[in-house]
Design a protein around this motif. Structure first.
Motif: not given
Length: 664
Positions: A13-16, A140-143, A166-167, A246-250
């Protein structure tokens, strides 16, 4: 973990959810942008005078500046689209536009051309456009390493793939399309329009060849489909998947439609505002919160089927679906309203068993014998005693030979709903607390909301009211009259010195105090709008060491080439827009997860466990199960070849090589 894919962990939760939840709406102009925010958008994306990936949706900076100042009242954010591939002679103009937009008050720039990162851009957030083709954790990591604050993932991703992207990022927020039209190709990787007619999708000029009907053949010339819209996808609808996303990080939920009218934007924005608000209300955790201020009250019931609507699909979010294309039409299919019960002549009328009220001026559609969509305009609708409705239609029945009893009718033009949406349909207000206080020679009203306050004072010779209860009621009622402002009086308080009595105060004085306090509160709330964030500091990244990039890198200027060489690229081909010859023999004019074979029921994955069906498939497919290419023609004479890449389950479209098209 409810509904989350097996084997994929929820983001902590603190990250997502370290970011608020943002509903991001489209705007073709500032009038539509205001409607979007009035109906619950936390942010809007809008084009400026140029380079906005929608050639017909530009706006002056003066209008954007005025709108941005107003939007700050709700702490809503403005994102400017600067997301086309740029030619060499456009770079300076684009750089200047970025600075002018920043001065006009925009909160972020959405970009595709990474050559812009070589320029002295203003101190404002940068968002990576969907045109950047963000499909993998590595991309994603590159951007993220380049300093982007937010990135729009590819629409084709599954929940598991969204979670992995997201991770992979440490700083950027994740944005995802949740509603609207779907491009059949990976965004940023479609060159079919450019190859066929010189109109580049990467320049905001797409001719939409994917919406055309095609006739499909196999390699032997056998006809598989005639005049079907095999590349035209249904519309995206993720409304049932918001909590999973949301749970996936959006954290940013994007509605497509920068060319759509205000009615569409009002309806769809309100629909998703209600969905997100229910989720926020169901989670007491402060991490589930809206990204802007205020709450909305609508005068209508939002319904996506009642404005432009090509059916709906949740695409690949929950895994591959066989049916994601609308084969019969690229037009709005609307909502089902009933079936034909009887045809009448002299005059020509249609009696229908209906599931909805029909109004004069409605537009109906049905499929004819060739499964093509036909339109039917209603001049007048009359209720009949037997529970049916008689439609007096604009055409003669002889023009509709396929209209027979039992045919299903949909409504794609809802006159009553459209008329409703043309008016004032929402009030967005911020809850405020108003406090009345007094001393011997002064009245004071304080208005507070969202950590801001406004105060009004008035000299007044306070004399105790004869009827204390009536005085209290009068003060409360006067301070509650916040109509015409941005605020609702959620709470009214009265502070009186100990042992004192409420004074008699004329309503006119209370009204003046309330107006002044709320005006000052509005100014204070707008002034507390979060300042535009800076682009994150770039990090070292050697992801492209010794790489060679082809035209799909979309490098159309020397700044883009310089950027890629700094990333370790040793060779880079020019963008197709600057060298159209590279498209002549390209196999991947369109690169997609959509599969024509799957849509037509010709994919071997559909034959699992059915040996007889497998044998029949092999007999028609050159003696093996690996799908052979299919061939497509359109009414303009273009001949295309669709190749199937079964391991990643993808398809590419290119021009059919000379001599390869089957004899038909």
């Amino acid at each position: 973990r409810r509904g989350f894919p097996r084997g994929i962990s929820m983001i902590p939760a603190d990250a997502a959810r370290r970011f608020p939840l943002e509903l991001l709406a489209p705007a073709r102009d500032t009038d539509v942008a205001r409607a979007a925010i009035d109906h619950g958008a936390d942010a809007v994306y809008i084009g400026g005078p140029g380079f906005g990936a929608r050639a017909s949706a530009g706006n002056s900076l003066a209008s954007i500046e005025s709108f941005a100042a107003w939007a700050k009242n709700y702490h809503a954010r403005i994102y400017l689209t600067l997301n086309t591939v740029l030619f060499q002679n456009e770079i300076e103009e684009a750089r200047q536009l970025a600075w002018d937009a920043y001065r006009a008050g925009v909160d972020a720039l959405i970009i595709q051309d990474l050559g812009l990162l070589e320029l002295d851009l203003p101190p404002v957030e940068l968002h990576a456009s969907t045109q950047c083709d963000i499909r993998t954790p590595e991309k994603a990591r590159f951007l993220d390493s380049l300093g982007f604050n937010q990135m729009v993932l590819a629409r084709e991703l599954t929940l598991a793939e969204v979670a992995r992207c997201r991770e992979a990022v440490d700083r950027a927020r994740i944005e995802f399309f949740v509603h609207g039209a779907l491009c059949v190709s990976y965004s940023g990787r479609c060159y079919l329009s450019c190859a066929e007619c010189g109109r580049s999708a990467n320049r905001g000029e797409c001719a939409q060849p994917c919406r055309l009907p095609y006739t499909v053949y196999d390699g032997t010339g056998r006809l598989l489909a005639r005049n079907k819209h095999v590349l035209s996808l249904m519309d995206n609808d993720q409304s049932a998947n918001l909590e999973k996303l949301i749970e996936a990080g959006v954290t940013s939920f994007k509605i497509e439609g920068r060319l759509k009218d205000a009615a569409y934007v009002k309806n769809i924005t309100a629909y998703y505002r209600e969905k997100l608000d229910k989720l926020i209300a169901a989670h007491t955790n402060d991490a589930w919160r809206a990204a802007s201020l205020g709450h909305c009250t609508f005068t209508f019931t939002p319904d996506p089927a009642r404005t432009f609507h090509r059916g709906e699909t949740d695409y690949f979010v929950n895994g591959r679906r066989r049916v994601i294309a609308e084969l019969d039409t690229p037009k709005s299919t609307g909502e089902r309203i009933g079936r034909v019960a009887r045809l009448n002549h002299n005059p020509d009328t249609v009696d229908i068993k209906t599931e909805a009220e029909i109004a004069n001026g409605d537009g109906l559609v049905y499929l004819d014998d060739h499964e093509e969509l036909r339109g039917l305009a209603v001049n007048r609708a009359e209720d009949l005693p037997n529970g049916t409705v008689r439609l007096f239609i604009r055409d003669r029945l002889t023009a509709h030979p396929a209209l027979k009893p039992g045919v299903t009718l949909n409504r794609n033009k809802d006159r009553v709903f459209a008329k409703t949406l043309a008016g004032d349909t929402s009030r967005r207000a911020i809850d405020a607390t108003l406090t009345f206080a007094f001393a011997d020679k002064e009245l004071r009203v304080t208005a507070q909301a969202c950590g801001a306050a406004g105060e009004a004072r008035m000299p007044f010779d306070c004399q105790a009211a004869r009827d204390q209860e009536r005085a209290r009621t009068g003060i409360i009622n006067a301070l509650k009259k916040t109509g015409g402002t941005l605020f609702d009086a959620a709470d009214v308080q009265i502070e009186a010195p100990e042992g004192s009595h409420l004074p008699f105060v004329p309503v006119s004085a209370l009204n003046n105090l309330r107006r002044e306090a709320l005006t000052k509160l509005q100014d204070a709330v707008a002034a507390s709008h979060p300042k535009p964030q800076l682009r994150h500091e770039p990090l070292d990244n050697a992801s492209f060491k010794d790489a060679a990039l082809d035209f799909t890198a979309n490098a159309a200027n020397s700044f883009a080439e310089t950027f890629w060489r700094k990333q370790g690229v040793i060779a880079i081909a020019p963008a197709a827009e600057t060298d159209p010859a590279v498209l002549k023999d390209a196999e991947n004019l369109m690169h997609t997860r959509h599969c024509i074979r799957m849509a037509l029921g010709l994919c071997p994955r559909l034959l699992k466990g059915d040996e007889e069906a497998k044998a029949r498939f092999k007999e028609r497919n050159g003696g093996h199960l690996k799908p052979e290419p299919l061939y497509l023609t359109d009414s303009k004479g273009h001949r295309l070849i669709a190749r199937f890449h079964c391991k990643p389950c993808e398809m590419t479209i290119g021009f059919a090589p000379a001599g390869s098209f089957p004899v038909v």
